[in-house]
Write an enzyme that holds these catalytic residues in place. Structure first.
Site, short mmCIF file in Angstrom:
data_model
loop_
_atom_site.label_atom_id
_atom_site.label_comp_id
_atom_site.label_asym_id
_atom_site.label_seq_id
_atom_site.Cartn_x
_atom_site.Cartn_y
_atom_site.Cartn_z
N ARG A 246 0.82 -1.21 0.00
CA ARG A 246 0.00 0.00 0.00
C ARG A 246 0.86 1.26 0.00
NH1 ARG A 246 -3.41 -1.19 3.82
NH2 ARG A 246 -5.17 -1.74 2.48
N ALA A 247 1.98 1.23 0.71
CA ALA A 247 2.84 2.41 0.75
C ALA A 247 3.35 2.78 -0.63
CB ALA A 247 4.00 2.16 1.70
#
Length: 350
Positions: A246-247
């Site tokens: 997700r980052a």
């Protein structure tokens, strides 16, 4: 319309000492799919003021607040099943998510909300779509909004599983610079004394910023991520030891939004560097202790020397005619003593 409703919001361009928060909010406004902004800081650091100011820059200007005691139905909306059976049509009662469409949804003290409510909120903030289901009947509507959640660390932390769902995070501190505190207080007093005059003084800057947001939104799809940008984002995420992917996704979206805000012709690795702190602040994990590059180089240089010394020692033992077994200890003299109960053997005759 009462006086409270007619009171304008504090101008976004008049905020003092909030550069990091302003940039994070603008990026989330340009691309709401980033997943919203989590603002952590003590009381009185203008968290709600900045969120209201952002809403005034958006076309719809909606500013919706989610109270702590809100139910899930109040958040996502409800379906009237009796009307569905009677009229063969779905009758939907909109919730706060529908009201916040194209605006700002503000959640104060998000760390005190029930986890299920925060989870549902973050799902819709990332997807831009809200789906309400009840007994086999469902209704779906668009819900694209800028999610702004605030929390005071003294009142408890947000669970890591939910913390990671927020796209960006900004930490605010108390201001101890006297000159900056004076500028903040003077701006607030001037606004409170005459809100209309204060907003009029910043109207031109506000209009220009609103136009930049609209232009950046329109330019998003024309900007592509190069291999160099992908590599830089991946490198920063690996160094931060983040969980999952997700980052990386948020960092790339935020870099693209920043490039669009700056009217850049393309996304550059420098855009990734500028948004990395807000993306990794709540996702960075400590890596296990590892030797520094200098220590690794010294160890690498010492390995041939140790290998040569070991070979020389082995060669000297071979030349001396001694090849001890692995782990063998050198002999040690032991004093002789008489042993009782042992009969000596007779001496052999010659």
């Amino acid at each position: 319309m009462n006086q409270a409703a007619a009171r304008p919001a504090f101008p976004f361009t008049a905020l003092v000492g909030q550069a990091s928060l302003q940039r994070a909010l603008l990026l989330a406004a340009i691309d709401p799919a980033i997943g919203g902004v989590l603002v952590s800081g003590p009381r009185g650091t203008a968290k709600s003021t900045a969120a209201r100011a952002l809403a005034a820059l958006l076309p719809d200007g909606a500013f919706v607040t989610l109270p702590l005691g809100a139910s899930e139905e109040k958040l996502i909306g409800t379906l009237d099943l009796e009307a569905a059976l009677r009229e063969s049509a779905v009758r939907f009662a909109p919730g706060l998510l529908a009201r916040a469409h194209d605006g700002v949804l503000y959640v104060d003290e998000v760390n005190l909300l029930p986890d299920a409510l925060v989870d549902a909120l973050l799902d819709v903030a990332a997807s831009g779509v809200n789906t309400v289901e009840r007994d086999g009947v469902s209704h779906t509507h668009d819900a694209r909004f800028v999610l702004v959640g605030t929390m005071n660390p003294e009142e408890g932390e947000l669970r890591p599983q939910l913390l990671d769902r927020f796209g960006l995070m900004v930490e605010l501190d108390n201001r101890y610079d006297t000159a900056e505190r004076q500028r903040i207080v003077k701006a607030r007093l001037a606004f409170d004394a005459n809100p209309q005059a204060f907003c009029a003084a910043h109207a031109e800057a506000q209009s220009a910023l609103a136009a930049r947001i609209a232009a950046a939104r329109a330019a998003l799809e024309s900007l592509a991520w190069s291999d160099a940008v992908h590599e830089r984002a991946a490198q920063l995420c690996v160094e931060a030891a983040v969980d999952g992917m997700r980052a990386d996704l948020v960092m790339l979206r935020a870099a693209r939004a920043l490039a669009a805000l700056e009217s850049a012709a393309q996304i550059a690795p420098e855009h990734v560097d500028q948004v990395a702190d807000a993306v990794l602040l709540h996702r960075r994990r400590a890596l296990p202790d590892q030797p520094s590059p200098t220590q690794q180089q010294q160890q690498h240089q010492q390995q041939p020397q140790r290998r040569d010394e070991s070979q020389k020692s082995l060669q000297s033992e071979v030349n001396a005619g001694s090849q001890p077994d692995w782990g063998e200890l050198p002999p040690e003299p032991v004093a002789a003593r008489a042993v009782k109960g042992v009969i000596p053997l007779p001496a052999k005759k010659r």
